[in-house]
Motif scaffolding. Structure first.
Motif, PDB file in Angstrom:
ATOM      1  N   SER A 148       0.714  -1.240  -0.059  1.00  0.00           N
ATOM      2  CA  SER A 148       0.029   0.035  -0.044  1.00  0.00           C
ATOM      3  C   SER A 148       0.723   1.262  -0.015  1.00  0.00           C
ATOM      4  O   SER A 148       0.522   2.109  -0.695  1.00  0.00           O
ATOM      5  CB  SER A 148      -0.883   0.103   1.305  1.00  0.00           C
ATOM      6  N   LEU A 204       1.877   2.959  -3.372  1.00  0.00           N
ATOM      7  CA  LEU A 204       0.675   3.985  -3.993  1.00  0.00           C
ATOM      8  C   LEU A 204       1.239   5.319  -3.642  1.00  0.00           C
ATOM      9  O   LEU A 204       0.791   6.101  -4.438  1.00  0.00           O
ATOM     10  CB  LEU A 204      -0.453   3.686  -3.392  1.00  0.00           C
ATOM     11  N   GLU A 239      -2.211 -11.065  -5.374  1.00  0.00           N
ATOM     12  CA  GLU A 239      -2.899  -9.634  -5.797  1.00  0.00           C
ATOM     13  C   GLU A 239      -4.237  -9.624  -5.301  1.00  0.00           C
ATOM     14  O   GLU A 239      -4.603  -8.304  -4.885  1.00  0.00           O
ATOM     15  CB  GLU A 239      -3.082 -10.006  -7.295  1.00  0.00           C
ATOM     16  N   SER A 293      -5.529  -6.418  -2.715  1.00  0.00           N
ATOM     17  CA  SER A 293      -6.684  -5.500  -3.199  1.00  0.00           C
ATOM     18  C   SER A 293      -7.695  -5.811  -2.143  1.00  0.00           C
ATOM     19  O   SER A 293      -8.923  -5.353  -2.766  1.00  0.00           O
ATOM     20  CB  SER A 293      -6.977  -5.637  -4.579  1.00  0.00           C
ATOM     21  N   THR A 343      -9.575  -8.314  -1.207  1.00  0.00           N
ATOM     22  CA  THR A 343     -10.400  -9.281  -1.663  1.00  0.00           C
ATOM     23  C   THR A 343     -10.826 -10.333  -0.605  1.00  0.00           C
ATOM     24  O   THR A 343     -10.196 -10.880   0.006  1.00  0.00           O
ATOM     25  CB  THR A 343      -9.938  -9.953  -3.006  1.00  0.00           C
ATOM     26  N   LYS A 364     -11.657  -9.487 -13.202  1.00  0.00           N
ATOM     27  CA  LYS A 364     -10.298  -9.083 -13.349  1.00  0.00           C
ATOM     28  C   LYS A 364      -9.440  -9.654 -14.331  1.00  0.00           C
ATOM     29  O   LYS A 364      -8.834  -8.864 -15.068  1.00  0.00           O
ATOM     30  CB  LYS A 364      -9.651  -9.799 -11.697  1.00  0.00           C
ATOM     31  N   CYS A 368     -12.890   6.943   0.122  1.00  0.00           N
ATOM     32  CA  CYS A 368     -11.386   6.823   0.264  1.00  0.00           C
ATOM     33  C   CYS A 368     -10.734   7.999   0.822  1.00  0.00           C
ATOM     34  O   CYS A 368     -11.280   9.003   0.437  1.00  0.00           O
ATOM     35  CB  CYS A 368     -11.030   6.834  -1.326  1.00  0.00           C
ATOM     36  N   ASP A 380      -5.161   5.815  -6.940  1.00  0.00           N
ATOM     37  CA  ASP A 380      -4.544   4.559  -7.181  1.00  0.00           C
ATOM     38  C   ASP A 380      -4.896   3.772  -5.911  1.00  0.00           C
ATOM     39  O   ASP A 380      -4.932   2.560  -5.894  1.00  0.00           O
ATOM     40  CB  ASP A 380      -3.055   4.896  -7.267  1.00  0.00           C
ATOM     41  N   CYS A 393      -7.571   3.470  -3.957  1.00  0.00           N
ATOM     42  CA  CYS A 393      -9.024   2.887  -3.925  1.00  0.00           C
ATOM     43  C   CYS A 393      -9.047   2.238  -5.525  1.00  0.00           C
ATOM     44  O   CYS A 393     -10.341   1.871  -5.656  1.00  0.00           O
ATOM     45  CB  CYS A 393     -10.119   3.933  -3.738  1.00  0.00           C
ATOM     46  N   ASN A 394      -7.921   2.171  -6.238  1.00  0.00           N
ATOM     47  CA  ASN A 394      -8.244   1.434  -7.426  1.00  0.00           C
ATOM     48  C   ASN A 394      -9.480   2.330  -8.201  1.00  0.00           C
ATOM     49  O   ASN A 394     -10.068   1.744  -9.288  1.00  0.00           O
ATOM     50  CB  ASN A 394      -8.690   0.045  -7.269  1.00  0.00           C
ATOM     51  N   HIS A 395      -9.265   3.572  -8.270  1.00  0.00           N
ATOM     52  CA  HIS A 395     -10.020   4.504  -9.080  1.00  0.00           C
ATOM     53  C   HIS A 395     -11.604   4.336  -8.881  1.00  0.00           C
ATOM     54  O   HIS A 395     -12.336   4.344  -9.901  1.00  0.00           O
ATOM     55  CB  HIS A 395      -9.832   4.353 -10.454  1.00  0.00           C
ATOM     56  N   THR A 396     -11.936   3.717  -7.555  1.00  0.00           N
ATOM     57  CA  THR A 396     -13.489   3.796  -7.463  1.00  0.00           C
ATOM     58  C   THR A 396     -13.963   4.753  -6.485  1.00  0.00           C
ATOM     59  O   THR A 396     -15.196   4.957  -6.538  1.00  0.00           O
ATOM     60  CB  THR A 396     -13.769   2.196  -6.799  1.00  0.00           C
TER      61      THR A 396
END
Length: 581
Positions: free
Chosen positions: A74, A77, A181, A185, A187, A214, A457, A496, A498-501
């Motif tokens: 993290s 990022l 991965e 993230s 998951t 994914k 975020c 980056d 929040c993975n662009h959410t």
């Protein structure tokens, strides 16, 4: 060293750690046992693993900066791997405001300022910097490993497997990188779909409650991956006609991740694998779970630590995936397991909990959950954890356990705290209904209902006045929010982190109901349940009721969730409540 002198030292050490001496003694004994097996753990680590000194981490941003823990991945990022390499260092972790940095030679003050400023711009608070000298060769190896994330390497591995799908080493590396991965993230579940049609062979991750498509890989790559997972999970890899269950373990960042695997045949001639990632380090402590609900925490703590053996029932309800098991394990950590006999019956056991005797019940087990609960009555229990009440026999066995003076903590599928009572009623047979409701009315300590709501975020969200967001003062009045209050809005493009959410993680929107303690009120509640008027239970004097609407309003005010999303949820709750009356 004399025993008296040794006990004095241990007492002083336990006081320094702010824990009871018996907890320290248990940790010392465990440390000695592990050393005989070649494993060395500090007293603090053992205490933490046993839940005696849980780490309290805030999961939402505060006005002074976010205090979330950040892993090595993290941190990349905020300060890229290339910049870290240029400075000759590696950022290890940010935990409780302490930033650990591995260096090979020395660290310039200017580099520290650059790093802390980068984290500060992302609303990450650094209170202290700890520098760890590393061997240059080892540090170089670590930086090489961090310069390439698992997701980037996966694309090349999939391309290589398309040419040679029988390469066992590549298959192993692909599986390791998929798991890494996914864990990076946040998951919770990984879905593998194996179909003859290449266009349907997806690897999907469930992140913060949403399913993310994914990786799309051809059948010739997916098939050996599925076979490898089934083999490692002790399943019959050749059987694609029947559902199967298994488990496997994966080491990540120095700790073991337990993975529950389920296989299911799907039409026309395919197979589906679902992997549930169980990271015990991600379990939240009791204080973390109820940090925004002090009244709930106080009431639960009072019941959990009661010395009298009067029995009682705590029910945690919610839909699938709402974090009921996480809450259950958080409550377990609050129980003093060094002085009380704690048993759990789960289907199956998800997390291994120290100082708890856990029994796993599966579809292939000879005994049911109800059978195990009844058997536990002969094992001197103080607390019985029931993973889920899913049938009449289990509900009856749990109620009879409370009648015998045991504290029973369990979960149930129900839409809210009051509907939980109706759900229990629905499980009871006609012959046992009156007796069962009498026990429920007198034994119920708490009915908790929870939902998980996405949190904004902390790095990219922005804030605006509530009056501007909601458009007019009348809507603010309906929601109970001052028009001048600043509320948070998720950034549509994200970042980056929040993975662009625009969202990062989830938090509890809690509803709670605590019946009064006096017997007259309990009898009134029992009569209401027998007469099927449970909606009136909250009107009984002395009942503490916290509707979910208030919890959501509090989350909006603390800028933890998106204001528009929170407002929609509050309206939905109000409509649902009206329809249920």
């Amino acid at each position: 060293m004399t025993d008296i002198f040794k006990s004095e030292i241990e007492k002083a050490q336990s006081e320094a750690l702010n824990i009871p001496p018996r907890h320290y003694e248990l940790a010392v004994a465990e440390q000695a046992m592990r050393r005989t097996n070649g494993r060395h753990l500090s007293i603090e680590e053992i205490l933490r693993r046993n839940g005696f000194v849980p780490e309290v981490r805030a999961h939402t941003a505060t006005h002074g900066g976010a205090r979330d823990d950040l892993t090595m991945q993290s941190l990349r990022l905020y300060v890229s791997a290339a910049n870290q390499a240029a400075m000759g260092l590696c950022l290890m972790e940010l935990r409780d405001g302490v930033l650990r940095i591995a260096v090979g030679d020395r660290l310039d003050d200017a580099d520290i300022i650059r790093i802390t400023n980068a984290l500060k711009r992302a609303n990450r608070e650094v209170l202290k910097v700890e520098v760890e000298p590393w061997d240059r060769t080892e540090l170089a190896r670590l930086m090489r490993e961090q310069s390439e994330v698992a997701g980037e390497r996966l694309l090349r591995i999939f391309a290589a497997l398309s040419k040679d799908a029988d390469d066992a080493m590549l298959i192993e590396q692909a599986l390791n990188d998929i798991l890494a991965e996914a864990l990076q993230s946040r998951t919770s579940d990984i879905h593998f779909s194996l179909q003859e049609d290449d266009a349907r062979c997806w690897i999907r991750y469930r992140v913060d409650g949403d399913l993310v498509y994914k990786h799309l890989v051809p059948h010739r790559v997916m098939a050996p991956l599925v076979t490898r997972i089934k083999t490692d999970s002790k399943m019959d890899a050749a059987d694609r006609q029947h559902p199967q269950d298994g488990r496997l373990a994966f080491e990540w960042q120095g700790r073991m991740i337990d993975i529950r695997v389920a296989a299911l045949p799907v039409a026309p001639s395919g197979e589906k694998l679902t992997l549930r990632l169980l990271d015990r380090d991600n379990l939240r402590s009791f204080d973390e779970l109820f940090i925004n609900a002090p009244i709930v925490a106080e009431r639960l703590r009072k019941s959990i630590h009661a010395h009298t053996k009067d029995g009682g029932l705590i029910i945690v309800s919610g839909p699938t995936g709402s974090g009921k098991s996480t809450t259950l394990y958080g409550i377990i950590q609050e129980i003093d397991r060094s002085s009380r006999a704690v048993y759990s019956v789960e289907a199956p056991v998800e997390y291994d909990m120290p100082l708890v005797d856990q029994t796993s019940v599966t579809d292939n087990s000879a005994n049911t959950i109800a059978d195990i609960i009844r058997a536990l009555m002969r094992h001197d229990p103080d607390v019985i954890i029931v993973g889920e009440m899913r049938d009449g026999d289990t509900v009856e066995a749990a109620l009879r356990a409370t009648e015998s003076g045991h504290l029973v903590i369990t979960t149930l599928h129900a839409v809210d705290a009051l509907h939980t009572l109706d759900r229990v009623d629905g499980f009871l047979s006609s012959a046992y209904r009156t007796s069962g409701l009498y026990i429920l009315g007198h034994a119920l300590i708490a009915s908790l209902s929870q939902r998980l709501v996405k949190t904004v975020c902390p790095a990219c969200h922005h804030e605006e006045p509530a009056g501007v967001v909601f458009g007019d003062g009348e809507k603010c009045k309906d929601l109970g929010i001052n028009p001048g209050e600043m509320v948070a809005l998720a950034h549509k493009g994200g970042c980056d982190l929040c993975n662009h959410t625009g969202f990062l993680g989830r938090t509890l929107a809690l509803e709670a109901m605590f019946p009064p303690d006096d017997q007259a009120s309990r009898r009134a509640i029992t009569e209401m349940m027998v007469s099927n008027v449970t909606t009136s239970v909250v009107d009984v004097p002395g009942t503490i009721y916290m509707p979910r609407r208030e919890s959501i309003r509090d989350l909006i005010r603390r800028n933890a969730i998106d204001a528009n999303m929170g407002a929609s949820l509050m309206v939905e709750e109000a409509v649902a409540r009206q329809n249920r009356r």
